[in-house]
Design a protein around this motif. Structure first.
Motif, PDB file in Angstrom:
ATOM      1  N   SER A  88       0.789  -1.244   0.000  1.00 45.94           N
ATOM      2  CA  SER A  88       0.000   0.000   0.000  1.00 45.94           C
ATOM      3  C   SER A  88       0.815   1.285   0.000  1.00 45.94           C
ATOM      4  N   SER A 248      -0.007   5.644   2.626  1.00 46.46           N
ATOM      5  CA  SER A 248      -1.003   4.960   1.798  1.00 46.46           C
ATOM      6  C   SER A 248      -2.030   5.913   1.191  1.00 46.46           C
ATOM      7  N   ASP A 252      -2.341   6.008  -2.872  1.00 49.98           N
ATOM      8  CA  ASP A 252      -3.557   5.719  -3.625  1.00 49.98           C
ATOM      9  C   ASP A 252      -3.670   6.631  -4.843  1.00 49.98           C
TER      10      ASP A 252
END
Length: 388
Positions: A88, A248, A252
């Motif tokens: 992630s 993370s 994203d």
């Protein structure tokens, strides 16, 4: 005529890469574009040979081969002490160049501002313009390329949402001290901003200087988007493998940009590079020793010739003062250097926002034989290039 994109009017093609074409045209030794001439580690070449016959040869997972991400995470943690979750918080990109573009696009909206130290690696300004952002340039002051905290804070007062920090710094060879980085951290925390780091030369540091990963500073992992490349450390600039490491919630967004920019980095190369990421510490010590030797050979030669330059603390670049030759245009000087002296250099003006025409950047990531030949050619510079 149909109107073209406005944003592409505001920068040229890469001057660094253009100078490679100039070197080829005039048969000059290429000390302009910074790629090493030593082979990758044998473990990496053997791995690539094996992968050529066994694969993979189709798309990798867009964000990176899981095994490569795990090896990369372990390597980063070993040297920095920071753990980035491979699932992630990491993304493998097509070189550090794409990593930086992904980071800027993921964090800066069109119309927002981004701070950039000057002198700077030429891609940063173009990255900002392509993202519709406005760069604010903060000067680094000679002779040690230090920054004025007031000038840096003024950039954030003026609305900068992030700072691009190249450390060790291309083109100056500066290694930011921990105290300098803490000063930056204090400012970005005050203005609730990001730092986008370019740490490509993390393993090319000269004693007594030390590299501090910005994300290791107190409270800074959540504010840092780390961009890096495997090109320089493993002498594989043609493989075009880089990465972004970030929290993370930032990753994203980075992964979305990466997905639609390039889909993914080359699958066989991601597989093969695991052999490099798992090398022992002795390899990295060897990299440091090799470039320390080359720096000493080249810089001592420049001293004997009598050229003025700034001693690099890291990277394999050296900024040379060419003001004695009296050129108003440093690009013209570099053309004459390639044509008459047979040495390729990058005009310093391509790295500065300020009107600076008194430097050239040379690199010493070449064999002893090539560096000695370049120094021999440069020893005749005052005969072959007449003062303006």
């Amino acid at each position: 005529m149909i109107q073209l994109s406005e944003r592409t009017k505001y920068f040229t093609d890469s001057v660094i890469r253009r100078m490679t074409r100039v070197c080829n045209q005039y048969g000059a030794l290429n000390l302009s574009q910074g790629f090493p001439d030593n082979d990758p580690p044998v473990e990496l070449m053997n791995s690539l040979s094996h992968v050529a016959h066994t694969g993979p040869h189709q798309y990798a997972i867009t964000f990176g081969n899981p095994k490569t991400l795990e090896a990369l995470s372990a390597k980063i943690e070993h040297f920095s002490g920071i753990h980035f979750d491979p699932a992630s918080e990491l993304c493998i990109t097509c070189g550090g160049t794409e990593a930086m573009m992904c980071a800027v696009m993921a964090t800066i909206n069109p119309g927002q501002k981004i701070a950039i130290f000057s002198p700077f690696y030429e891609n940063y300004g173009a990255d900002a313009v392509l993202c519709g952002a406005t760069p604010i340039y903060v000067p680094l002051h000679v002779p040690d390329f230090s920054f004025d905290p007031v000038e840096l804070e003024n950039a954030f007062k003026d609305g900068a949402k992030a700072l691009i920090l190249c450390n060790p710094s291309n083109p100056s060879g500066k290694v930011f001290t921990r105290d300098e980085l803490l000063e930056i951290a204090k400012i970005v925390e005050k203005y609730d901003a990001f730092v986008i780091t370019d740490e490509v030369y993390e393993h090319i540091i000269f004693t007594p200087h030390k590299h501090t990963y910005f994300a290791t500073l107190p409270g800074m992992k959540e504010r840092t988007i780390m961009c890096n490349s495997l090109s320089k450390t493993y002498s594989i600039t043609g493989w075009r493998l880089g990465y972004v490491a970030a929290p993370s919630y930032v990753m994203d967004r980075v992964r979305k940009v990466h997905d639609f920019l390039t889909v993914g980095a080359a699958a066989p190369l991601q597989e093969a590079v695991i052999a490099g990421l798992t090398l022992p510490d002795s390899y990295y010590e060897g990299v440091r020793d090799l470039f320390t030797h080359r720096k000493e050979l080249f810089c001592n030669g420049l001293k004997e010739i009598g050229l003025k330059f700034y001693e690099p603390q890291g990277t394999y670049f050296v900024m040379v003062d060419i003001s004695e030759f009296g050129y108003d245009d440093d690009y013209e000087f570099c053309l004459d250097l390639a044509r008459n002296v047979k040495v390729g250099a990058v005009p310093g003006s391509s790295f500065f926002k300020e009107k600076v025409n008194s430097y050239m950047r040379l690199h010493f990531a070449k064999s002893d034989e090539t560096l000695k030949e370049a120094l021999f050619n440069l020893s005749k510079i005052r005969e072959l290039i007449k003062k303006k």
